[in-house]
Motif scaffolding. Structure first.
Motif, PDB file in Angstrom:
ATOM      1  N   MET A 257       1.583 -46.448  44.127  1.00 40.95           N
ATOM      2  CA  MET A 257       2.771 -45.609  44.249  1.00 40.95           C
ATOM      3  C   MET A 257       3.605 -45.762  42.978  1.00 40.95           C
ATOM      4  SD  MET A 257       2.649 -44.254  47.392  1.00 40.95           S
ATOM      5  CE  MET A 257       4.287 -43.927  48.012  1.00 40.95           C
ATOM      6  N   HIS A 258       3.137 -45.185  41.887  1.00 40.20           N
ATOM      7  CA  HIS A 258       3.787 -45.390  40.592  1.00 40.20           C
ATOM      8  C   HIS A 258       5.215 -44.843  40.574  1.00 40.20           C
ATOM      9  CE1 HIS A 258      -0.092 -46.667  39.073  1.00 40.20           C
ATOM     10  NE2 HIS A 258      -0.632 -45.529  39.490  1.00 40.20           N
ATOM     11  N   THR A 259       5.402 -43.619  41.048  1.00 35.78           N
ATOM     12  CA  THR A 259       6.721 -42.989  40.972  1.00 35.78           C
ATOM     13  C   THR A 259       7.700 -43.632  41.951  1.00 35.78           C
ATOM     14  OG1 THR A 259       5.639 -40.914  40.370  1.00 35.78           O
ATOM     15  CG2 THR A 259       7.929 -40.785  41.047  1.00 35.78           C
ATOM     16  N   ALA A 260       7.238 -43.865  43.174  1.00 33.88           N
ATOM     17  CA  ALA A 260       8.118 -44.507  44.160  1.00 33.88           C
ATOM     18  C   ALA A 260       8.484 -45.921  43.736  1.00 33.88           C
ATOM     19  CB  ALA A 260       7.450 -44.511  45.531  1.00 33.88           C
ATOM     20  N   SER A 261       7.577 -46.605  43.064  1.00 34.63           N
ATOM     21  CA  SER A 261       7.880 -47.955  42.581  1.00 34.63           C
ATOM     22  C   SER A 261       8.978 -47.927  41.527  1.00 34.63           C
ATOM     23  CB  SER A 261       6.613 -48.593  41.994  1.00 34.63           C
ATOM     24  OG  SER A 261       5.620 -48.773  42.980  1.00 34.63           O
ATOM     25  N   THR A 262       8.937 -46.938  40.647  1.00 34.12           N
ATOM     26  CA  THR A 262       9.996 -46.790  39.653  1.00 34.12           C
ATOM     27  C   THR A 262      11.320 -46.460  40.327  1.00 34.12           C
ATOM     28  OG1 THR A 262       8.407 -46.045  37.988  1.00 34.12           O
ATOM     29  CG2 THR A 262      10.718 -45.511  37.601  1.00 34.12           C
ATOM     30  N   ALA A 263      11.276 -45.571  41.317  1.00 34.96           N
ATOM     31  CA  ALA A 263      12.484 -45.241  42.067  1.00 34.96           C
ATOM     32  C   ALA A 263      13.063 -46.489  42.724  1.00 34.96           C
ATOM     33  CB  ALA A 263      12.173 -44.183  43.121  1.00 34.96           C
ATOM     34  N   MET A 264      12.193 -47.349  43.237  1.00 33.60           N
ATOM     35  CA  MET A 264      12.649 -48.586  43.872  1.00 33.60           C
ATOM     36  C   MET A 264      13.437 -49.435  42.889  1.00 33.60           C
ATOM     37  SD  MET A 264      12.305 -50.595  46.706  1.00 33.60           S
ATOM     38  CE  MET A 264      14.046 -50.881  46.501  1.00 33.60           C
ATOM     39  N   GLN A 265      12.969 -49.516  41.638  1.00 35.72           N
ATOM     40  CA  GLN A 265      13.669 -50.330  40.646  1.00 35.72           C
ATOM     41  C   GLN A 265      15.025 -49.732  40.286  1.00 35.72           C
ATOM     42  OE1 GLN A 265      12.656 -53.401  39.787  1.00 35.72           O
ATOM     43  NE2 GLN A 265      11.091 -52.960  41.329  1.00 35.72           N
ATOM     44  N   ILE A 266      15.099 -48.406  40.222  1.00 34.88           N
ATOM     45  CA  ILE A 266      16.377 -47.743  39.946  1.00 34.88           C
ATOM     46  C   ILE A 266      17.364 -48.009  41.082  1.00 34.88           C
ATOM     47  CG2 ILE A 266      17.482 -45.480  39.727  1.00 34.88           C
ATOM     48  CD1 ILE A 266      14.977 -44.572  38.183  1.00 34.88           C
ATOM     49  N   PHE A 267      16.877 -47.908  42.320  1.00 33.94           N
ATOM     50  CA  PHE A 267      17.757 -48.170  43.465  1.00 33.94           C
ATOM     51  C   PHE A 267      18.120 -49.656  43.554  1.00 33.94           C
ATOM     52  CE2 PHE A 267      16.905 -43.910  44.820  1.00 33.94           C
ATOM     53  CZ  PHE A 267      18.012 -43.575  45.581  1.00 33.94           C
ATOM     54  N   HIS A 268      17.204 -50.512  43.157  1.00 33.39           N
ATOM     55  CA  HIS A 268      17.503 -51.940  43.177  1.00 33.39           C
ATOM     56  C   HIS A 268      18.623 -52.246  42.189  1.00 33.39           C
ATOM     57  CE1 HIS A 268      16.790 -56.087  44.170  1.00 33.39           C
ATOM     58  NE2 HIS A 268      16.565 -56.408  42.909  1.00 33.39           N
ATOM     59  N   ALA A 269      18.551 -51.640  41.014  1.00 31.90           N
ATOM     60  CA  ALA A 269      19.602 -51.835  40.015  1.00 31.90           C
ATOM     61  C   ALA A 269      20.940 -51.312  40.530  1.00 31.90           C
ATOM     62  CB  ALA A 269      19.225 -51.134  38.711  1.00 31.90           C
ATOM     63  N   GLY A 270      20.905 -50.133  41.141  1.00 29.65           N
ATOM     64  CA  GLY A 270      22.137 -49.550  41.666  1.00 29.65           C
ATOM     65  C   GLY A 270      22.750 -50.388  42.761  1.00 29.65           C
ATOM     66  N   LYS A 271      21.921 -50.860  43.680  1.00 30.02           N
ATOM     67  CA  LYS A 271      22.416 -51.652  44.805  1.00 30.02           C
ATOM     68  C   LYS A 271      22.970 -52.996  44.332  1.00 30.02           C
ATOM     69  CE  LYS A 271      20.929 -53.433  49.336  1.00 30.02           C
ATOM     70  NZ  LYS A 271      21.028 -54.880  49.080  1.00 30.02           N
ATOM     71  N   THR A 272      22.351 -53.567  43.308  1.00 32.22           N
ATOM     72  CA  THR A 272      22.812 -54.856  42.800  1.00 32.22           C
ATOM     73  C   THR A 272      24.156 -54.733  42.104  1.00 32.22           C
ATOM     74  OG1 THR A 272      20.538 -55.655  42.508  1.00 32.22           O
ATOM     75  CG2 THR A 272      22.260 -56.766  41.241  1.00 32.22           C
ATOM     76  N   LYS A 273      24.320 -53.696  41.273  1.00 35.90           N
ATOM     77  CA  LYS A 273      25.560 -53.558  40.518  1.00 35.90           C
ATOM     78  C   LYS A 273      26.677 -52.920  41.329  1.00 35.90           C
ATOM     79  CE  LYS A 273      27.437 -52.499  36.027  1.00 35.90           C
ATOM     80  NZ  LYS A 273      27.163 -52.104  34.627  1.00 35.90           N
ATOM     81  N   TYR A 274      26.319 -51.977  42.189  1.00 33.40           N
ATOM     82  CA  TYR A 274      27.335 -51.254  42.968  1.00 33.40           C
ATOM     83  C   TYR A 274      26.960 -51.297  44.459  1.00 33.40           C
ATOM     84  CZ  TYR A 274      28.589 -49.379  38.366  1.00 33.40           C
ATOM     85  OH  TYR A 274      28.959 -49.231  37.049  1.00 33.40           O
TER      86      TYR A 274
END
Length: 296
Positions: A257-274
């Motif tokens: 799941m290449h695209t969903a995995s990248t999305a997961m990292q973007i959401f992980h960054a967002g959730k961590t900072k905000y």
């Protein structure tokens, strides 16, 4: 007419309750928040002080909690729904949890006389409040027929996606992998436009009238350009959880799941900072890096 119950009266559950009440169903509800309970009573709901009270007052109970552990406790706990509902009653599992967890719940309920409809929903806060949710329902045809009106009260489109517990959650996982990916692509495109000096209004008009325009990207982009990053009814923790479920299923099945995995990292960054933000707040993480913001 069937008596209904709702456990979990947050952004989604309050919408379920509102539409059940508006469609004439006597509805008993429970939430840990006093403010949510007060709002539920104000809309005409019957308050309960524990799960057993909801169970005893309902023929069908919607379970709209955050995760699988909570769903198991509500449904299977010693003071839960299965132990207290009248035989023949139905639990409608609208919470999004792991397919394996839904299967475990279904297996535990198999000989209890209480039925399970595995029915996660899509449409977010607007869909829940407006009664226009899309429902992915799995259960026996007879039970789905018997409780059709209960489901139609909260959902505009009901897809029968299978007969077994977990079937609904599996389809929801596939859907969330796509939605999360569309969100993330929109966040990145917004940041690119900001850095390039394109106005948010221009970007929205072009995107929304192009082949890329859809409800998911349009909603995300509107919130980004209006700088609405909290209180829109789409808390980042929910999509973060859903992408985790999707990737866990992919790991279980051996699916890349290449695209969903990248999305997961973007959401992980967002959730961590905000952590208190909504989905669109992920854009701010990228904007912080590039030193540009997209405004209308």
């Amino acid at each position: 007419m069937k008596r209904t119950g709702v456990i979990g009266l947050g952004d989604m559950g309050s919408g379920l309750a509102k539409n059940l009440i508006q469609n004439g169903f006597e509805t008993t509800g429970l939430d840990l928040s006093k403010d949510r309970m007060d709002a539920f009573v104000a809309m005409g709901g019957k308050p309960a002080t524990n799960i057993a009270e909801v169970a005893k007052a309902s023929d069908a109970v919607y379970v709209m909690v955050m995760n699988g552990d909570q769903a198991k406790a509500v449904i299977l706990g010693p003071d839960g729904l299965v132990e207290n509902m009248t035989e023949g009653g139905v639990v409608v599992l609208t919470a999004t949890i792991k397919p394996s967890e839904a299967r475990q719940i279904g297996e535990a309920m198999a000989e209890t006389g209480i039925h399970l409809i595995d029915a996660p929903v899509s449409g977010g806060f607007p869909g829940a409040q407006g009664g226009t949710l899309t429902m992915m329902a799995a259960g026996s045809s007879a039970i789905l027929d018997e409780y059709a009106l209960v489901m139609e009260a909260v959902s505009k489109t009901i897809h029968r996606v299978g007969s077994n517990a977990g079937d609904g959650q599996t389809v929801k996982s596939c859907l969330q992998s796509l939605i999360g990916s569309i969100f993330s692509a929109t966040f990145e495109a917004s940041a690119l436009a900001a850095k390039a000096g394109v106005s948010g209004d221009v970007l929205f008009k072009v995107f929304s009238t192009s082949g890329a325009g859809c409800g998911v990207s349009n909603t995300a982009l509107e919130n980004i350009i209006d700088r609405q990053f909290e209180g829109t009814g789409s808390h980042i923790a929910t999509m973060h959880k859903d992408l985790t479920i999707c990737l866990d299923l992919a790991k279980e099945l051996g699916v890349p799941m290449h695209t969903a995995s990248t999305a997961m990292q973007i959401f992980h960054a967002g959730k961590t900072k905000y952590p208190n933000g909504d989905n669109w707040v992920c854009t701010r993480v990228i904007e912080d890096i590039i030193g540009a913001e997209l405004h209308r």
